[in-house]
Design an enzyme around this catalytic site. Structure first.
Site, short mmCIF file in Angstrom:
data_model
loop_
_atom_site.label_atom_id
_atom_site.label_comp_id
_atom_site.label_asym_id
_atom_site.label_seq_id
_atom_site.Cartn_x
_atom_site.Cartn_y
_atom_site.Cartn_z
N LYS A 195 30.65 -5.77 18.54
CA LYS A 195 29.30 -6.30 18.32
C LYS A 195 28.37 -5.20 17.83
O LYS A 195 27.62 -5.39 16.86
CB LYS A 195 28.75 -6.88 19.62
CG LYS A 195 27.30 -7.37 19.49
CD LYS A 195 26.70 -7.77 20.83
CE LYS A 195 26.12 -6.57 21.52
NZ LYS A 195 24.67 -6.66 21.76
N ASN A 196 28.43 -4.04 18.47
CA ASN A 196 27.48 -2.97 18.14
C ASN A 196 27.78 -2.32 16.80
O ASN A 196 26.93 -1.60 16.27
CB ASN A 196 27.48 -1.93 19.25
CG ASN A 196 26.83 -2.44 20.53
OD1 ASN A 196 26.06 -3.40 20.51
ND2 ASN A 196 27.15 -1.82 21.64
N ARG A 221 17.21 -7.44 20.49
CA ARG A 221 16.54 -6.19 20.13
C ARG A 221 17.11 -5.59 18.84
O ARG A 221 16.40 -4.92 18.10
CB ARG A 221 16.67 -5.18 21.26
CG ARG A 221 15.81 -5.50 22.48
CD ARG A 221 16.00 -4.44 23.55
NE ARG A 221 15.25 -4.75 24.75
CZ ARG A 221 14.04 -4.27 25.03
NH1 ARG A 221 13.44 -3.49 24.15
NH2 ARG A 221 13.43 -4.58 26.16
N CYS A 261 17.57 -7.90 26.24
CA CYS A 261 17.82 -7.74 27.67
C CYS A 261 16.73 -6.90 28.33
O CYS A 261 16.13 -6.03 27.70
CB CYS A 261 19.16 -7.05 27.89
SG CYS A 261 20.59 -8.04 27.43
N ARG A 283 13.02 0.86 25.55
CA ARG A 283 13.67 1.12 24.26
C ARG A 283 12.66 1.08 23.11
O ARG A 283 12.74 0.27 22.20
CB ARG A 283 14.80 0.12 24.01
CG ARG A 283 15.94 0.29 24.97
CD ARG A 283 17.21 -0.36 24.48
NE ARG A 283 17.26 -1.77 24.82
CZ ARG A 283 18.34 -2.53 24.70
NH1 ARG A 283 19.44 -2.01 24.24
NH2 ARG A 283 18.32 -3.79 25.02
N ASP A 303 26.58 1.39 28.75
CA ASP A 303 27.04 0.00 28.69
C ASP A 303 28.27 -0.25 29.56
O ASP A 303 28.72 -1.39 29.66
CB ASP A 303 27.38 -0.38 27.24
CG ASP A 303 26.14 -0.74 26.44
OD1 ASP A 303 25.04 -0.78 27.03
OD2 ASP A 303 26.27 -0.98 25.23
N VAL A 344 20.10 6.94 30.42
CA VAL A 344 19.80 6.36 29.10
C VAL A 344 18.69 5.32 29.18
O VAL A 344 17.73 5.37 28.42
CB VAL A 344 21.08 5.75 28.49
CG1 VAL A 344 20.78 5.13 27.12
CG2 VAL A 344 22.17 6.82 28.37
N ARG A 393 26.46 -13.12 24.65
CA ARG A 393 25.86 -12.31 23.58
C ARG A 393 26.78 -11.18 23.15
O ARG A 393 26.66 -10.69 22.02
CB ARG A 393 24.52 -11.73 24.04
CG ARG A 393 23.42 -12.75 24.26
CD ARG A 393 22.11 -12.07 24.64
NE ARG A 393 21.80 -11.01 23.71
CZ ARG A 393 21.49 -9.76 24.06
NH1 ARG A 393 21.45 -9.42 25.33
NH2 ARG A 393 21.22 -8.86 23.15
#
Length: 436
Positions: A22-23, A108, A132, A137, A320, A342, A412
């Site tokens: 996904k990323n 986002r 989320c 961020r 994550d 983070v 998601r």
């Protein structure tokens, strides 16, 4: 609203294919705003991916998905893929520049349309993003970089308005190695005049995948995967077919599942190098992993050991994966701790895990895990994408029945996770929350 019903304690055995990342897929998809055409394979069928495709259509792109055009798909269903394995994307006849709130508010990553829109269409109006609840961020670093490259930016009524007479290459020093910031700037710089150098850039493998894709299209990028990335602007990008890299967070999640309950679980379509920090932690807790070409095999840790770790930008242990490692720490012999460096507000799942019998205390940015807990099934509420995965893993080892609610979060970022776990032997079903 969907939920997962899990009966814990059932061993896992078999092979699971890890989906595309996904990323990595999202920034590659947003880079389509730089113009031209291309096709992609290994794109995961996820809510965030479809939201991105719908947004790109609103921004004038033509998208074909197999087996049918996106515009003709019959709504999103997590159990029914909206394409087989191929997306084809090209420019349309119009060039809108506004990314509306109704789509941006749910994700986002949609801020990634800002850089490509400025570079190609010289104007962008993008709603401030949602997503989320895991911390602020802020996107200030993106905006300051674009201003250095010649953009004029204002923010009012919840929208970022940006325009330029043409972006110019610049020296960009990031105060923090932001992943989306690095990706946004890199995409903008691809069509900018001159050379852009990003220092203190993020080094994640997904950034390397985006750079490799853009280079395959004719971009001139060096240094991706290091702290300094150099981009020499080009006039246009070429057509290409590209396969998205594997999802290392999904892979890590299944590795932890194997460490919890695996008789022998093999994850395939992976590479071990991007997973090194996760594998190192699991080995320190007692796991024995077998590394094959394109696959990793791992079984349950019979007596997991507690340890201390910090989440860090790549190549450190990923934030994550923080929620997913906590159930293993909860049952480990001896104490463990996790320092979250983070994101703030990323321990919302701890209260839910404690309801299941874990003994975890939060002190600011640190989670202290007592260890030796025996988890029991309970109804729990997911608060974000990775928290959902952590609660599912906790449910797999808990005694009795667990119901994980609000699993739209997990949809998601995980492609049919319940079906993959069920195929390995887990007792997990998707239900409606009000089901008896």
């Amino acid at each position: 609203m969907d939920a997962f019903r899990i009966v814990g304690g059932h061993p896992l055995r078999g092979t699971v294919r890890i989906s595309g990342s996904k990323n990595a897929a999202l920034p590659i998809l947003f880079s389509s705003l730089l113009g031209g055409s291309f096709s992609l394979s290994n794109v995961p069928c996820l809510r965030d991916v479809k939201t991105t495709l719908l947004l790109l259509e609103q921004l004038g792109l033509k998208i074909s998905v197999r087996p049918e055009p996106l515009a003709e798909s019959k709504g999103f269903d997590h159990n029914e893929p909206i394409w087989s394995d191929l997306l084809e994307i090209s420019e349309g006849t119009t060039s809108p520049f506004e990314a509306p709130y109704d789509l941006v508010r749910t994700m986002r990553a949609s801020v990634l349309c800002l850089g490509p829109l400025l570079a190609r269409r010289k104007r962008a109006r993008v709603s401030l993003p949602g997503g989320c609840l895991i911390g602020a961020r802020p996107i200030d670093m993106h905006l300051k970089a674009f201003e250095r490259m010649g953009a004029r930016i204002t923010i009012h009524h919840g929208y970022i308005d940006a325009e330029t007479d043409g972006l110019e290459g610049s020296e960009i020093s990031l105060p923090y190695p932001t992943v989306t910031g690095t990706e946004n700037i890199m995409m903008a710089a691809v069509l900018a005049r001159g050379t852009t150098t990003i220092t203190n850039a993020a080094e994640e493998p997904e950034i390397v995948d985006l750079a490799n894709f853009l280079v395959a299209r004719g971009a001139r990028i060096t240094g991706a995967g290091t702290s300094t990335i150099r981009i020499v602007g080009v006039e246009r990008l070429d057509p290409v077919h590209y396969s998205v890299m594997f999802d290392r967070i999904e892979a890590g999640t299944f590795l932890v599942a194997a460490a919890l309950l695996g008789e022998e679980v093999t994850i395939r379509e992976v590479e071990s190098s991007p997973l090194s920090s996760i594998l190192d932690v699991l080995k320190a807790m007692g796991a024995e992993a077998e590394i094959h070409t394109g696959a990793i095999t791992l079984g349950a840790i019979r007596r997991p050991r507690g340890l201390s770790l910090r989440t860090l930008p790549y190549p450190g242990f990923p934030t994550d994966m923080q929620a997913q490692i906590l159930p293993l720490m909860a049952i480990a012999e001896g104490p463990s701790s996790v320092v979250e460096t983070v994101f703030e507000n990323r321990f919302t799942h701890v209260m839910e895990m404690n309801r299941m019998g874990a003994n975890i205390e939060i002190h600011g940015s640190q989670a202290m895990v007592r260890g030796g807990s025996r988890l029991e099934g309970a109804a729990v509420m997911a608060s974000d994408l990775r928290a959902s995965a952590g609660l599912v893993l906790a449910g797999l080892i808990a005694e009795g029945e667990t119901e994980v609610r609000r699993v739209y979060h997990i949809d998601r970022g995980y492609e049919a996770i319940e079906k993959k776990l069920e195929a390995l032997g887990a007792r997990i079903k998707r239900i409606q929350e009000d089901s008896p």
